[in-house]
Structures are given as structure tokens and as C-alpha cells.
Design an enzyme around this catalytic site. Sequence first.
Site, PDB file in Angstrom:
ATOM      1  N   SER A 147      29.685  39.319  36.965  1.00 30.87           N
ATOM      2  CA  SER A 147      30.280  40.528  37.536  1.00 30.87           C
ATOM      3  C   SER A 147      29.206  41.591  37.669  1.00 30.87           C
ATOM      4  O   SER A 147      28.306  41.684  36.820  1.00 30.87           O
ATOM      5  CB  SER A 147      31.401  41.053  36.635  1.00 30.87           C
ATOM      6  OG  SER A 147      31.777  42.366  36.995  1.00 30.87           O
ATOM      7  N   TYR A 160      35.224  43.247  28.914  1.00 33.35           N
ATOM      8  CA  TYR A 160      34.921  42.274  29.964  1.00 33.35           C
ATOM      9  C   TYR A 160      33.420  42.227  30.275  1.00 33.35           C
ATOM     10  O   TYR A 160      32.820  41.147  30.318  1.00 33.35           O
ATOM     11  CB  TYR A 160      35.707  42.646  31.216  1.00 33.35           C
ATOM     12  CG  TYR A 160      35.474  41.769  32.424  1.00 33.35           C
ATOM     13  CD1 TYR A 160      36.037  40.503  32.505  1.00 33.35           C
ATOM     14  CD2 TYR A 160      34.712  42.220  33.503  1.00 33.35           C
ATOM     15  CE1 TYR A 160      35.845  39.700  33.627  1.00 33.35           C
ATOM     16  CE2 TYR A 160      34.518  41.423  34.614  1.00 33.35           C
ATOM     17  CZ  TYR A 160      35.077  40.168  34.677  1.00 33.35           C
ATOM     18  OH  TYR A 160      34.877  39.385  35.775  1.00 33.35           O
TER      19      TYR A 160
END
Length: 253
Positions: A147, A160
Site C-alpha cells: 500500500s 494497517y
Amino acid sequence: MIDLSGRIALVTGASRGIGEAIARRLASDGAIVAVHYHSAADAARTVVAEIVAAGGAAFAVQGDLSEHGGAAGLAASFIGELRARFGAPEFDILVNNAGLGLRATIEDVTEHDFDLLLQTNLKSPFFLIKALLPHFRKGGRILNISSMGTRAAYPTMAAYAPAKAGLEALTRLLAVHLGERQITVNSVRPGTTATDMNAAARDPVTSRVVAETIALGRVGQSTDIAKVVAFLASEDGGWVTGQQIDASGGQRL
């Protein structure tokens, strides 16, 4: 043209979203694709059926990567399918796409949340790679979907982003460790991508606001990410390893 004929790939989390797009793209380039799913059996069967209808080859495989031991279970199921279908447990491409997102600042992240995100986004890919390493053919490919939250500060990615950063660290060290076998290991960092898990990116108003932070002026599509993965999985991508490839359209540069 990318030619993956004769290659066998496992794509985790491939019943929808980015994983589905990756599975479809690899199959269209000639790979035989194992479409992994957790609970969306019908969706996975649809993806497989549509790949086959388009002239490709695919099969579904189930596994729960949010649970302790889930990676070992998926590896065993996948290897079992390879033995049954092809007579040998060898394959070429692993795409660690399955993941779990949580939008929360550190004040709102529970220990259960943290453990679940770490299990799904880092621990399961780690142990899936470990279990499957003996079965990779020389010149294999490992692609870890990360990400852009690892390079840009998003406070609501408090659990995350660290999990994905760990996956990127694993990518680098494995690239060195597996280089002798000519196995490349890379991470791909999607930016904001319009999927069913990212409703904001699909909303016309919200997506226009986000697009203002992206150099190319639009939010990403799952197929944008699949194209990058297909290149890295191909022979043409064979001189790239240990890298974090930003596939965000230039978001928040």
C-alpha cells in the site's frame, strides 16, 4: 505482449477487487491461475468460469488467511490441487494480495484489531511463502501487494500501514535470499483504487476530491494494478527484484 504460457500462479484474495483483476490478467496472458478465496465461494467460481469461458485456465482454492494456521492449510490445498491436476506440485507465481483493511487511528485500534491485521497482512503471507518455497520452479515470481500507506502518512492506517511495511521489509530480504534460484520478489503499492472494498473511490464526488492529489488526475482501477503485476510476473520483469513499485498514478508525491 506478455506471454505466461505454461506458468502456474496462485493469487490470494482473488474472488473480487484487485485480486480478481490480477487473476483475470494473468490468465489472459496464458497462466493457469488458482483463484483463492476465503468465504466467497460463489464469486470465486464465477471468476473461474469466466476465465475458462474466455479461453483461459483456472481453478478455485479455499483458505482462511485471517486464522492461525490458515497459510499452511491453503498451501496444502493448493499443492494437493497441483498434484491432482498436473501430477507435480511445482508452480511459478505467487501473488500475496489477500488483506484486511481497518481505518482507525491509534486511539481506536484494539489489540484484537492489531493481531487480526498483522495475521492477515503479514504473518499469513510470510508462512504461505515459507510453505510454498520448496515448490517454486527456478525463475519464479513472488508479488506482495502492499500500500502507498507505507510511504505517505495516513493516521487512520495506524495498524494497517505498519503491517504492510513489514511485508515490504520481507520483500527486500527475500529478494536477496532467493536470488540464487532466480526467483524475484517485489512489492506493488496501489494508491486509491476503485473497488467494492473502497466505496469512497467509486463515489463520483469523493473520487474527484481524491483525484486532485493524484498526478495523473484520476483514481486507480483494479486493472491498473493488474498490469503492473503482470509485467513483474513476466520474463520482461525478470531484472527487477527487491523493489517497492508505486502504482498510484503519482498520488501524494
